[in-house]
Design a protein around this motif. Structure first.
Motif, mmCIF file in Angstrom:
data_model
loop_
_atom_site.group_PDB
_atom_site.id
_atom_site.type_symbol
_atom_site.label_atom_id
_atom_site.label_comp_id
_atom_site.label_asym_id
_atom_site.label_seq_id
_atom_site.Cartn_x
_atom_site.Cartn_y
_atom_site.Cartn_z
ATOM 1 N N ILE A 182 1.106 -1.038 -0.155
ATOM 2 C CA ILE A 182 -0.184 -0.454 -0.016
ATOM 3 C C ILE A 182 0.956 1.598 -0.085
ATOM 4 N N ALA A 183 2.054 1.149 0.600
ATOM 5 C CA ALA A 183 2.889 2.569 1.038
ATOM 6 C C ALA A 183 3.686 2.953 -0.349
ATOM 7 N N VAL A 184 4.468 1.659 -1.245
ATOM 8 C CA VAL A 184 4.535 2.335 -2.520
ATOM 9 C C VAL A 184 4.155 2.055 -3.203
ATOM 10 N N LEU A 185 1.854 1.945 -3.126
ATOM 11 C CA LEU A 185 1.402 1.700 -4.023
ATOM 12 C C LEU A 185 1.420 3.713 -4.047
ATOM 13 N N LEU A 186 0.735 4.109 -3.235
ATOM 14 C CA LEU A 186 0.766 5.720 -3.383
ATOM 15 C C LEU A 186 1.538 6.491 -2.877
ATOM 16 N N CYS A 187 2.682 5.781 -3.084
ATOM 17 C CA CYS A 187 4.248 6.885 -2.639
ATOM 18 C C CYS A 187 4.618 7.016 -4.399
ATOM 19 N N ILE A 188 4.263 6.029 -5.494
ATOM 20 C CA ILE A 188 3.833 6.119 -6.610
ATOM 21 C C ILE A 188 3.606 6.823 -7.668
ATOM 22 N N LEU A 189 1.887 6.574 -6.794
ATOM 23 C CA LEU A 189 0.599 7.851 -7.234
ATOM 24 C C LEU A 189 1.826 9.232 -7.310
ATOM 25 N N VAL A 190 2.056 9.353 -5.971
ATOM 26 C CA VAL A 190 2.895 10.319 -5.234
ATOM 27 C C VAL A 190 3.737 11.081 -6.527
ATOM 28 N N LEU A 191 4.829 10.632 -6.834
ATOM 29 C CA LEU A 191 5.939 10.774 -7.596
ATOM 30 C C LEU A 191 5.828 10.653 -8.684
ATOM 31 N N GLN A 192 4.818 10.159 -8.981
ATOM 32 C CA GLN A 192 3.928 10.409 -11.003
ATOM 33 C C GLN A 192 3.767 11.708 -11.604
ATOM 34 N N ILE A 193 2.960 11.723 -10.328
ATOM 35 C CA ILE A 193 2.449 13.037 -10.404
ATOM 36 C C ILE A 193 3.745 14.576 -9.822
ATOM 37 N N ALA A 194 4.326 13.994 -9.013
ATOM 38 C CA ALA A 194 5.896 15.576 -8.866
ATOM 39 C C ALA A 194 6.444 15.278 -9.741
ATOM 40 N N VAL A 240 9.756 9.399 5.530
ATOM 41 C CA VAL A 240 10.802 10.294 5.868
ATOM 42 C C VAL A 240 12.126 10.289 5.085
ATOM 43 N N THR A 241 13.065 9.322 4.979
ATOM 44 C CA THR A 241 13.636 9.711 3.984
ATOM 45 C C THR A 241 13.439 10.077 2.122
ATOM 46 N N MET A 242 12.195 9.609 1.826
ATOM 47 C CA MET A 242 11.775 10.143 0.668
ATOM 48 C C MET A 242 12.314 11.629 -0.756
ATOM 49 N N ASP A 243 12.224 12.193 0.703
ATOM 50 C CA ASP A 243 12.544 13.841 0.241
ATOM 51 C C ASP A 243 13.916 13.569 -0.038
ATOM 52 N N PHE A 244 15.144 12.879 0.450
ATOM 53 C CA PHE A 244 16.505 13.205 0.272
ATOM 54 C C PHE A 244 16.913 12.199 -0.971
ATOM 55 N N ALA A 245 15.929 11.187 -1.769
ATOM 56 C CA ALA A 245 16.000 11.231 -3.275
ATOM 57 C C ALA A 245 15.182 11.914 -4.186
ATOM 58 N N SER A 625 6.490 16.284 -0.468
ATOM 59 C CA SER A 625 7.866 15.868 0.546
ATOM 60 C C SER A 625 6.583 15.045 2.060
ATOM 61 N N GLY A 626 5.864 15.920 1.416
ATOM 62 C CA GLY A 626 4.922 15.866 2.618
ATOM 63 C C GLY A 626 4.151 15.254 2.359
ATOM 64 N N LEU A 627 3.326 14.642 1.223
ATOM 65 C CA LEU A 627 2.367 13.740 0.102
ATOM 66 C C LEU A 627 3.463 12.659 0.318
ATOM 67 N N CYS A 628 4.261 11.731 0.149
ATOM 68 C CA CYS A 628 4.940 10.696 0.058
ATOM 69 C C CYS A 628 4.978 10.431 1.343
ATOM 70 N N PHE A 629 5.282 11.362 1.989
ATOM 71 C CA PHE A 629 5.180 11.157 3.689
ATOM 72 C C PHE A 629 3.268 10.757 4.326
ATOM 73 N N PHE A 630 2.814 11.118 3.719
ATOM 74 C CA PHE A 630 0.774 10.721 3.902
ATOM 75 C C PHE A 630 0.514 9.951 3.152
ATOM 76 N N GLY A 631 1.515 9.058 2.089
ATOM 77 C CA GLY A 631 1.340 7.985 1.764
ATOM 78 C C GLY A 631 1.708 6.867 2.110
ATOM 79 N N ALA A 632 2.937 7.145 2.520
ATOM 80 C CA ALA A 632 3.498 6.122 3.066
ATOM 81 C C ALA A 632 2.401 5.350 4.552
ATOM 82 N N THR A 633 2.390 5.767 4.678
ATOM 83 C CA THR A 633 2.010 6.408 6.270
ATOM 84 C C THR A 633 -0.035 6.064 6.124
#
Length: 690
Positions: A182-194, A240-245, A625-633
């Motif tokens: 779930i965390a990966v799918l939601l983060c992918i969705l955010v990153l595809q937009i971002a 937490v670390t997605m924004d570093f990447a 970063s906030g949306l990735c944190f949101f998506g992951a959790t």
């Protein structure tokens, strides 16, 4: 310059680094598989408290590491005896005590004295007390509970902490893979937009996935970790670390405009990322390490694992991710697309234009948020965090409904105390409101002559050093009523034996409540103190750290205050750690804007221009970063059937959004409002006059 040389080294040896990073996954996966997971929160209580000493005495002197009460429904006495004999054959079982053991099989149920019968026999149902040699949460005891369940049928319900822990383990293990998906799918969705590439998000996630596996693998060095840590660490590390990447990816894109050679561009991108990411990660690591100050060592468990996870995340971003981006550079370019995420110019303009209104709104909301924060209710009863359909929960309810056994305490007193004194003490204890009954050697010996009392019964209640007395309360675990009752019992007991110890789940939970209440305040103070000192060193200012902490604490007050207004009760672990996690994980948002504002002011721009440009260049990164944190959790919080985990992830996901909104609205308003104070109290800004 070290950073640039390091970047050049990574680019030059990218194939070796990539191969080595993949090979390191082998020991990581082995380490992860070999790390023991603990499902008993009570294990994290301090070793020196009286109740833990009582548990040790039960284990050492009575060979009773744990016990379970089995509710047996509609079975004949002979069938119960046959069942007992089978249970006794299990290696970890020490004793099995039932009604037949006390009075034998030849005496009719009707002839048994009510003082004994009413406690263990009602309407054709009875209780078997099974004691185990190993501790409550040991792997052996877990296996024993599984064996008992396989051996018995639907007529037998196995209660107790060990059964609850087993169900928690099975439920947690069945859900954890879903959490990550779930965390990966939601983060992918955010990153595809971002981001501007369809394939780039995959590599960013793969990089963090490798860092997560390294972190989980190195947990073997800790010996064991909590199931809560296991459940949240992967998604939290991802958030937490997605924004570093993302920062490295954007930096690489920017440097490609300055350098035609992709290796040179990446070397400079690594150099800039190191300066930015290492500095910002220090506050996050410090926030997690503050959890180590908790007396409940679960905080140390979560804190070390997450601090280690952030560090490994930083290392992987400046080593493994660059090798991936360089190796698959052509593929990333081929799959580019237009960025979908807007520039958020209107939000930025609104914040700058209406900063006074934002300050007024802050002043109005703050007392409401603080009131909610200080009045949010928490619960400590671990059963409440689990689905009611679990076998252990059903068994505990059956025990309560049929025999009114809600909370059983175990009293250990000196074996040399005369029986008449013990009877006097037990009479006083039974007069306390909420006490259903007490059962010990003096009472059993009164009903059944000592010379015919089976050895299994007498040795259960008495040995050369201690006498054990079971006290049954009608009050639920970890409630104010039970805790007050335990205090009264202790007051009576100490009059007869100053060294007596009241042990069992009820007293353990009382200690958990008191220690957690202390930790709730202390861990927040420690985390604020550590991060405050770090920010003084990083920002070289006395006022800015105060402003930044006030902003994030305001977001925390809102987040933790919402449950009060929605009439939601939180599990105690969530209430203790969420403030520190939210502070450590989102203070970076505030630092990003603040450092850019400081650079703009030093560069000669006025306060509004400085804040405007700082917000414009930061708002996109903060929102992503906030949306990735949101998506992951968020998905974990919505999906998990274990409320301890679900509530924690829901609070983190909501906290990420609240912190994001507060930082891009309240912080810019504060920077404009307190600009003069900031300039006067910040190094290299004192000369600024406009």
């Amino acid at each position: 310059m070290f950073q640039l040389k390091f970047g050049e080294f990574v680019c030059k040896h990218r194939k070796t680094i990539l191969i080595l990073s993949l090979l390191l996954l082998i020991p990581s996966i082995i380490g992860m598989a070999m790390t023991r997971i603990n499902y008993d929160i009570l294990v994290y209580l301090p070793e020196d408290i009286e109740t833990i000493q009582g548990e040790n005495i039960l284990s050492k002197d009575f060979n009773m590491g744990a016990f379970s009460m089995i509710v047996v429904e509609n079975m004949k006495t002979k069938e119960i005896v046959q069942l007992e004999n089978k249970i006794k054959e299990i290696e970890n079982v020490e004793k099995v005590i039932g009604i037949a053991d006390i009075v034998g099989t030849s005496i009719p149920i009707e002839m048994i004295p009510n003082e004994i019968k009413d406690k263990i026999y009602k309407n054709g149902d009875t209780i078997l007390l099974v004691t185990f040699k190993n501790s409550i949460s040991s792997d052996t005891t877990m296996q024993t509970i599984e064996t008992l369940r396989n051996m018995t049928n639907e007529q037998c319900k196995i209660s107790g902490m060990s059964a609850t822990i087993l169900d928690t383990r099975d439920l947690s293990n069945s859900e954890i893979a879903i959490y990550v998906i779930i965390a990966v799918l939601l983060c992918i969705l955010v990153l595809q937009i971002a981001l501007d590439s369809y394939i780039a998000p995959i590599f960013l996630l793969l990089n963090i996935g490798i860092a997560i596996l390294y972190n989980m693998g190195t947990n073997i060095l800790l010996g064991q970790i909590s199931y809560i840590t296991k459940a949240i660490s992967a998604v939290l590390q991802l958030g937490v670390t997605m924004d570093f990447a993302i920062f490295l990816y954007h930096s690489y894109q920017a440097e490609q405009k300055n350098f035609s050679n992709k290796n040179e561009a990446m070397a400079h991108a690594i150099s800039k990322t190191m300066v930015s990411v290492i500095g910002s990660s220090l506050t996050t690591i410090a926030g997690f390490l503050a959890l180590c100050s908790m007396n409940l060592t679960l905080g140390k468990d979560i804190g070390i694992v997450m601090a280690k996870g952030v560090l490994l995340g930083v290392i992987s971003v400046i080593t493994i991710l660059p090798t991936m981006l360089l190796t698959f550079d052509k593929l990333i370019k081929k799959t580019r697309h237009k960025e979908i995420m807007p520039k958020f110019t209107r939000i930025k303009n609104f914040t700058i234009k209406h900063y006074r209104v934002i300050i007024i709104i802050f002043i109005l909301i703050l007392p409401i948020a603080i009131y909610g924060y200080t009045h949010t209710q928490v619960y400590y009863n671990l059963d409440k965090s689990l689905p009611t359909t679990l076998k252990s929960v059903e068994a505990n309810h059956a025990l309560q409904e049929k025999f009114n056994v809600v909370s059983a305490e175990v009293l250990l007193v000196d074996t040399d105390i005369p029986n008449y004194k013990l009877k006097e003490m037990l009479t006083k204890i039974e007069e306390i409101e909420g006490i259903e009954w007490t059962l010990g050697y003096p009472k059993v010996a009164d009903v059944i002559p000592e010379n015919v009392l089976p050895n299994d019964i007498s040795s259960l209640f008495k040995n050369d050093s201690y006498q054990m007395i079971i006290i049954n309360s009608s009050y639920e675990m970890a409630t104010d009523e039970l805790n007050e009752q335990i205090t009264k019992i202790n007051e009576i007991v100490k009059q007869y034996d100053e060294k007596a110890i009241l042990a069992g789940e009820g007293p353990l939970m009382k200690d958990l409540v008191e220690i957690s209440d202390h930790d709730f305040n202390s861990v927040n103070i420690v985390s604020i103190g550590i991060i405050f000192i770090l920010m003084i060193l990083v920002l070289k200012s006395l006022s800015l750290p105060v402003i930044l902490i006030v902003v994030i604490e305001f977001a925390i007050f809102i987040n933790m205050g919402i449950p009060f207004f929605t009439n939601t009760t939180l599990p105690f672990v969530a209430s203790i750690v969420i403030g520190t996690i939210q502070l450590g994980a989102t203070i970076d948002y505030a630092i990003l804007i603040t450092t850019k504002y400081m650079n703009n002011r030093k560069g000669g721009k006025n306060k509004k221009e400085s804040v405007d440009e700082a917000l414009e260049s930061s708002i996109h990164s903060i929102i992503v970063s906030g949306l990735c944190f949101f998506g992951a959790t968020f998905g974990v919080g919505a999906y998990s059937k274990i409320e301890m985990i679900g509530s924690l992830c829901s609070l983190m996901s909501r906290g990420a959004i609240i912190s994001m909104v507060v930082v891009i609205t309240v912080l810019p308003a504060f920077l404009i409002l307190f600009d003069k104070l900031i300039c006067k109290t910040t190094n290299q800004m004192k000369q600024i006059s406009n």
